[in-house]
Scaffold this active site. Structure first.
Site, PDB file in Angstrom:
ATOM      1  N   GLU A  10       0.833  -1.204   0.000  1.00 41.98           N
ATOM      2  CA  GLU A  10       0.000   0.000   0.000  1.00 41.98           C
ATOM      3  C   GLU A  10       0.867   1.255   0.000  1.00 41.98           C
ATOM      4  O   GLU A  10       0.591   2.221  -0.735  1.00 41.98           O
ATOM      5  CB  GLU A  10      -0.905  -0.018   1.230  1.00 41.98           C
ATOM      6  CG  GLU A  10      -1.862   1.156   1.334  1.00 41.98           C
ATOM      7  CD  GLU A  10      -2.734   1.064   2.574  1.00 41.98           C
ATOM      8  OE1 GLU A  10      -3.310   2.096   2.953  1.00 41.98           O
ATOM      9  OE2 GLU A  10      -2.834  -0.029   3.157  1.00 41.98           O
ATOM     10  N   ASP A  42       0.948   3.787  -3.229  1.00 42.20           N
ATOM     11  CA  ASP A  42       0.605   5.202  -3.130  1.00 42.20           C
ATOM     12  C   ASP A  42       1.550   6.035  -3.988  1.00 42.20           C
ATOM     13  O   ASP A  42       1.127   6.983  -4.664  1.00 42.20           O
ATOM     14  CB  ASP A  42       0.679   5.630  -1.664  1.00 42.20           C
ATOM     15  CG  ASP A  42       0.326   7.090  -1.463  1.00 42.20           C
ATOM     16  OD1 ASP A  42      -0.765   7.502  -1.900  1.00 42.20           O
ATOM     17  OD2 ASP A  42       1.136   7.822  -0.873  1.00 42.20           O
ATOM     18  N   GLU A  87      -4.420   0.647  -3.752  1.00 42.75           N
ATOM     19  CA  GLU A  87      -3.022   1.091  -3.798  1.00 42.75           C
ATOM     20  C   GLU A  87      -2.069  -0.102  -3.802  1.00 42.75           C
ATOM     21  O   GLU A  87      -1.082  -0.126  -4.557  1.00 42.75           O
ATOM     22  CB  GLU A  87      -2.734   2.006  -2.606  1.00 42.75           C
ATOM     23  CG  GLU A  87      -3.454   3.342  -2.681  1.00 42.75           C
ATOM     24  CD  GLU A  87      -3.291   4.179  -1.422  1.00 42.75           C
ATOM     25  OE1 GLU A  87      -3.503   5.392  -1.496  1.00 42.75           O
ATOM     26  OE2 GLU A  87      -2.943   3.612  -0.358  1.00 42.75           O
TER      27      GLU A  87
END
EC number: 3.1.26.3
Length: 232
Positions: free
Chosen positions: A48, A52, A124
């Site tokens: 994640e 991002d 993400e």
């Protein structure tokens, strides 16, 4: 094939990519709530974090190509809208990622598969997994496909802050200002998860999670507004 395995296969068909590294896909779809008893080898928090950054690069690149004459000040709010938690969660719902996720029994029972924070984090993580499994070109193709419908919304600019909107709504109803309280903090120091309660006098409180106190407060404010039919 069980229900979740079928959902994972459907997700791969939807994004047009079969993962060579099956463990990488499984990791991207495993939420931190899954305990050791579920034979967890890891979760998607690090993916994640990487995703991002991958998402930010792809979104910035796509906006620069679409608006070659735009200045940074014009592109920034569009970028923020494209990579926002709300947008990522909406994209995850559109890709029907929820049924493919691995959650703890308790998280699943309380509707975790439809929680913005969990869905957005999974979106993400998926972008990071695609980048690692097939490179930037693959990640770019999937991004442009899954986020295709979000560019028009991003062009409308940055939405109102949910906490501001809730404050204004409460005042319009003759109520005191909303109050926020942190009810729980879990997870490692580098990736904490906060649970926040928002209360407006005369209404049942609402709880929401976020990777920071501010993010959780915004999520709670947004959820309360939506529950009361006063969404921003």
């Amino acid at each position: 094939m069980d229900r979740r395995a079928a959902a994972v296969a459907d997700l791969e068909r939807r994004i047009g990519h079969t993962f060579a590294d099956r463990k990488l896909l499984e990791l991207a779809l495993t939420h931190a709530s899954v305990g050791d008893g579920a034979k967890k080898a890891g979760d998607n928090e690090v993916l994640e974090f990487i995703g991002d950054r991958v998402l930010g690069l792809l979104a910035a690149e796509a906006l620069a190509e679409r608006f070659p004459k735009a200045k940074e000040g014009e592109l920034a709010p569009r970028l923020n809208a494209l990579v926002s938690r709300e947008t990522c969660a909406r994209v995850a719902r559109g890709a029907e990622m929820g049924p493919a996720l691995r959650l703890s029994a308790s998280s699943s029972k309380i509707g975790g598969r439809e929680t913005d924070s969990i869905l957005a984090g999974a979106a993400e993580a998926l972008m990071a997994a695609l980048y690692r499994d097939g490179g930037l070109e693959l990640a770019r193709r999937v991004f442009l496909d899954l986020w295709a419908g979000e560019f028009d919304l991003a062009n409308q600019g940055k939405p109102r802050d949910p906490k501001t909107a809730l404050q204004e709504w409460a005042q319009s109803q003759g109520k005191p200002l909303p109050t926020y309280a942190v009810k729980d903090r879990k997870g490692p120091d580098h990736a904490p998860m906060f649970t926040v309660q928002v209360t407006v006098v005369g209404l049942d409180p609402v709880f929401a999670e976020g990777r920071s106190r501010q993010e959780a407060e915004k999520a709670a404010a947004k959820a309360l507004l939506e529950r009361e039919g006063a969404g921003i």
